[in-house]
Motif scaffolding. Structure first.
Motif, PDB file in Angstrom:
ATOM      1  N   SER A 107       0.779  -1.223  -0.160  1.00  0.00           N
ATOM      2  CA  SER A 107      -0.235   0.404   0.657  1.00  0.00           C
ATOM      3  C   SER A 107       0.530   1.195  -0.177  1.00  0.00           C
ATOM      4  CB  SER A 107      -1.067   0.420   1.732  1.00  0.00           C
ATOM      5  OG  SER A 107      -0.316   0.052   3.193  1.00  0.00           O
TER       6      SER A 107
ATOM      7  N   LEU B 165      -5.321   1.855  -1.385  1.00  0.00           N
ATOM      8  CA  LEU B 165      -6.020   1.194  -0.043  1.00  0.00           C
ATOM      9  C   LEU B 165      -6.110   0.093  -0.367  1.00  0.00           C
ATOM     10  CD1 LEU B 165      -8.019   3.327   1.560  1.00  0.00           C
ATOM     11  CD2 LEU B 165      -9.543   3.643  -0.481  1.00  0.00           C
TER      12      LEU B 165
ATOM     13  N   SER C 154      -3.759  -1.909   1.476  1.00  0.00           N
ATOM     14  CA  SER C 154      -4.702  -1.331   3.329  1.00  0.00           C
ATOM     15  C   SER C 154      -5.205  -1.625   4.144  1.00  0.00           C
ATOM     16  CB  SER C 154      -4.207   0.240   3.420  1.00  0.00           C
ATOM     17  OG  SER C 154      -4.700   1.068   4.125  1.00  0.00           O
ATOM     18  N   ASN C 155      -6.557  -1.123   3.337  1.00  0.00           N
ATOM     19  CA  ASN C 155      -7.454  -2.556   3.831  1.00  0.00           C
ATOM     20  C   ASN C 155      -7.699  -4.258   4.285  1.00  0.00           C
ATOM     21  OD1 ASN C 155      -9.519  -0.090   3.704  1.00  0.00           O
ATOM     22  ND2 ASN C 155      -9.749  -0.551   1.779  1.00  0.00           N
TER      23      ASN C 155
ATOM     24  N   HIS D 293      -3.351   2.595  10.769  1.00  0.00           N
ATOM     25  CA  HIS D 293      -4.279   3.894  10.287  1.00  0.00           C
ATOM     26  C   HIS D 293      -3.574   5.108  10.013  1.00  0.00           C
ATOM     27  CE1 HIS D 293      -7.472   1.020  12.042  1.00  0.00           C
ATOM     28  NE2 HIS D 293      -6.779   0.945  12.762  1.00  0.00           N
TER      29      HIS D 293
ATOM     30  N   HIS E 168      -3.220   4.402   6.582  1.00  0.00           N
ATOM     31  CA  HIS E 168      -4.084   4.579   5.900  1.00  0.00           C
ATOM     32  C   HIS E 168      -5.121   5.153   5.857  1.00  0.00           C
ATOM     33  CE1 HIS E 168      -8.272   2.320   5.199  1.00  0.00           C
ATOM     34  NE2 HIS E 168      -8.579   3.560   6.060  1.00  0.00           N
TER      35      HIS E 168
ATOM     36  N   SER F  70      -8.753   8.649  11.125  1.00  0.00           N
ATOM     37  CA  SER F  70      -7.544   7.670  10.990  1.00  0.00           C
ATOM     38  C   SER F  70      -6.453   8.067  12.064  1.00  0.00           C
ATOM     39  CB  SER F  70      -7.253   7.026   9.724  1.00  0.00           C
ATOM     40  OG  SER F  70      -7.906   6.607   9.304  1.00  0.00           O
TER      41      SER F  70
END
Length: 766
Positions: A283, A296, A299-300, A313, A316, A332
């Motif tokens: 990410s 994203l 990252s998810n 976080h 993110h 975040s």
């Protein structure tokens, strides 16, 4: 009687030759004749362990010992037990061996090895030392002695032990490798690399040795060689997710080869879908490639596996910020702090972003900053500065220049460098001695021009805050200046130690630091109006003109006539960070474009090199009725080309609440006036300060309606005439204004530092 020894010799010969099935049959033949034959029981037990049947093998070895207890049997049983994970039983077996035969060096050495694994390095060292007393040239014992010494923190002694092992056995791969380990721990990266190279040459199929070689090479800055070493790891272990991840790290370090790194992290995440770090690193690379939507996704995936990771976080939040979801980014960062309030990076990200949020109250911004400041204060032990400490080599301040230190990671091609370079050259060395404290290793041509202006140039890269604070204190700095605030590469925590009697934040940031020991924030009456002084934990100090002094570009880029003369329409533009172009800004700019249908907009930003960013930007304008054909988007470019691009626009529209700073000064230099919106905090006042300093206060709109009306007026005939006239003389006007008057600014800065110092002396005397 004569047959049995012959069969045993045959069995041992076949065993040593690797013919295990043949040897096994011969051992069993012996046991059919004599079920209590200790040699047959023992060596059949060893063979069973070799074939993976450790339980049966150990049982046979115990039977051999019951039939004929001896040191060799106990030593071999210890080896089998150790390999089978029964470490304490192995230690007992080795102890039995040395009890039966005290002059058995192999058993002492093996006992030492097992004791070390059991976390008993002192006892391990004693056993290895005993083995060496019995056999001084025993290379394996020297190696194990080195391991025990390293566990005890005796690194120099460990190096000597490994070198002794290699003196007796130069081709001992494990000793070369272990020597590399201790050299790496000592920070001798190149020497460690050489030891690891020897190890991998002697043991070319050992993946972990190649891995450690790659680690040492990377730390030594030999990134291409590190990539080769980690590539060898994945060749040897193609299913190793960790190997691919480390190879990705090396590709990033080697000139930022982002696509190669991304492929490695992708492979790692596919080999081990539960590898949180592989998804996280992928990410981050995608974000650096300006492929935020792909970032994203990764990252998810990482957060689904490890939601309680504060660092995830933060990353993110950075991705959401790039995707213009600032609310999501702030959430975040705050969530990261709820998981770990100690994370400086999360505090910095939050404070930086809150400064540009229109709806963020001054009370909230100050509270966030003070929370960070309290955290830093809790970690620090501030120095006490007495009046007598203000002397340097016995010379009081009245008879010497002020020693002023500047802490920054941006003494290079950066807005800080742009607004600092010309000033440095005009500061009076009879009044001020300049000391630099850099926080990053990167340097460029601007750095090369800045260095001669300083009496000393010090690096704080990888230097802990406490150590850095002690260095600055020992340098007898009178005034320590922070040039970063909450932006990247800052070293705000060391200011909590108060290494200097006077500490001030200037230039790099646009709000309070929250640091209790930061005495002043330096600005001007436009960015620090008296009514807003309560926004800061520091005392405000205003320079008489602007708090910025623009360094004109070295590149000769001529100002061309306004493009509207050729195009027949006005082209508005903004050449700054895309993050500043918020939904509110797009809404207001779209009002202008829709009300002046012949006008155009030109946006230039490094972020616009990414196709998804261009698509997203056009879609945002389209949502407000602006056709894509009216919006020109362009990515970054070298500075001369970037400056020349100003010749393609007629007016710069400064965004809000995060206006252009450097871009405002550069646009004015290129003859392009800047329309700004009056703000309500330091950050929002930056463009106002520059316009006042350049003699253009009338270009500051009072509110949104005034902003739109002024922009539209420029598209009318009278406005166009104004633009033509201004274009012809604006550079000259800027050059002779306080904005570019470096000698004048230098005198003002010297006076400010002197005033702060005098206030400090008065406080000490009170």
């Amino acid at each position: 009687m004569n047959r049995a020894p012959g069969v045993l010799e045959q069995a041992l010969a076949q065993h040593q030759a690797g013919q295990l099935d043949v040897a096994q049959a011969l051992y069993q033949q012996l046991l059919q004749a004599n079920p209590a034959n200790p040699d047959a029981l023992h060596f059949l037990g060893l063979l069973s362990c070799q074939k993976g049947d450790a339980n049966s093998g150990i049982a046979l070895m115990r039977r051999s010992i019951a039939a004929y207890p001896n040191a060799i049997y106990y030593n071999n049983l210890g080896n089998a037990l150790r390999e089978h994970g029964e470490l304490l039983k192995a230690i007992d077996s080795y102890r039995q061996a040395v009890a039966l035969q005290p002059d058995y060096p192999e058993a002492h050495n093996n006992l030492g090895n097992a004791l070390r694994e059991a976390g008993q390095p002192c006892e391990a060292l004693e056993s290895c030392t005993q083995a060496l007393r019995l056999r001084p040239g025993y290379a394996q014992a020297h190696n194990n002695q080195g391991n025990a010494l390293q566990d005890l923190g005796e690194q120099d002694a460990a190096v000597r032990a490994y070198r002794q092992a290699l003196a007796f056995w130069p081709d001992y791969a494990e000793a070369h490798h272990n020597l590399g380990n201790v050299l790496l721990a000592q920070g001798q990266h190149e020497a460690a690399s050489e030891s690891y190279r020897c190890a991998t040459t002697l043991s070319p199929t050992c993946a972990f040795m190649h891995n450690n070689l790659g680690d040492a090479l990377q730390r030594a800055g030999q990134f291409e060689a590190a990539v080769a070493a980690f590539s060898r790891v994945v060749e040897l272990e193609p299913a190793s997710a960790a190997g691919y991840s480390r190879l990705g790290d090396a590709y990033q370090a080697w000139g930022g080869k982002l696509e190669a790194a991304a492929l490695c992290y992708q492979s790692a995440s596919e080999l081990d879908p539960a590898d949180v770090q592989a998804h996280h690193k992928l990410s981050l690379v995608r974000l650096r490639q300006r492929r935020a939507e792909e970032a994203l996704v990764s990252s998810n995936k990482a957060l689904a596996l490890e939601h309680a990771s504060a660092q995830l976080h933060i990353s993110h939040g950075d991705i959401l910020n790039t995707l213009d979801d600032v609310d999501g980014a702030l959430a975040s960062y705050r969530y990261a702090l709820s998981l770990n309030d100690e994370l400086e990076l999360a505090h910095n990200r939050l404070i930086f972003e809150m400064a540009s949020r229109a709806e963020a109250s001054a009370e909230t911004r100050l509270a966030d900053a003070r929370r960070f400041g309290a955290l830093m204060a809790a970690r620090a032990k501030p120095f006490q500065h007495r009046r007598e400490s203000t002397t340097v080599l016995g010379v009081p301040k009245e008879l010497r220049p002020l020693r002023v230190g500047f802490v920054s990671g941006d003494l290079r091609q950066h807005p800080t460098g742009i607004f600092f370079e010309s000033v440095l050259k005009h500061l009076d060395t009879a009044r001020i001695t300049l000391i630099a404290y850099t926080t990053i290793a990167a340097e460029d041509e601007v750095t090369a021009r800045l260095k001669p202006c300083f009496a000393a140039w010090n690096s704080l890269v990888d230097v802990p805050d406490e150590v850095a604070a002690h260095r600055i204190f020992d340098d007898r700095i009178d005034i320590l200046v922070d040039l970063s605030g909450h932006i990247v590469h800052n070293r705000l925590p060391l200011f909590a130690w108060r290494p200097a009697p006077v500490q001030v934040s200037w230039l790099g940031f646009f709000g309070t630091t929250g640091i209790e020991t930061m005495d002043y924030i330096l600005g001007d009456r436009h960015v620090l109006p008296a009514a807003e002084a309560w926004h800061f934990s520091e005392k405000t100090w205003c320079l008489p003109d602007s708090y910025l002094c623009f360094t004109p570009p070295l590149e000769h880029v001529p100002v061309r006539p306004p493009p509207m003369l050729k195009n027949g329409y006005v082209t508005f533009g903004f050449f700054g960070k895309l993050a500043k172009v918020t939904e509110e800004v797009i809404r207001v700019w779209s009002r202008v474009l829709c009300a002046a249908p012949s006008s155009r907009l030109f946006l230039k930003a490094q972020q616009l090199e990414a196709p998804e960013a261009r698509r997203r930007t056009l879609a945002r304008f389209a949502a407000h009725g602006v056709d894509a054909a009216r919006v020109t988007l362009e990515g970054g470019s070298p500075r001369p080309e970037y400056l020349a691009t100003y010749n393609q626009i007629d007016v710069t529209l400064s965004p809000f609440p995060y206006p252009g700073g450097t871009t405002t000064a550069e646009g004015l230099w290129m003859g392009v006036p800047v329309l700004a919106l009056k703000g309500d905090r330091f950050l929002t006042h930056i463009c106002e300060s520059i316009l006042h300093s350049a003699g253009l206060p009338e270009w500051i709109a009072a509110d949104e309606e005034d902003y739109v009306a002024r922009a539209l007026a420029l598209t009318a005939e009278g406005g166009r005439e104004q633009l033509v006239a201004l274009r012809e003389q604006l550079r000259e006007q800027v050059m002779h204004s306080p904005l570019c008057d470096a000698p004048r600014f230098a005198r003002n800065l010297e006076a400010a530092f002197d005033g702060m110092w005098r206030e400090s002396l008065m406080r000490q005397s009170a």
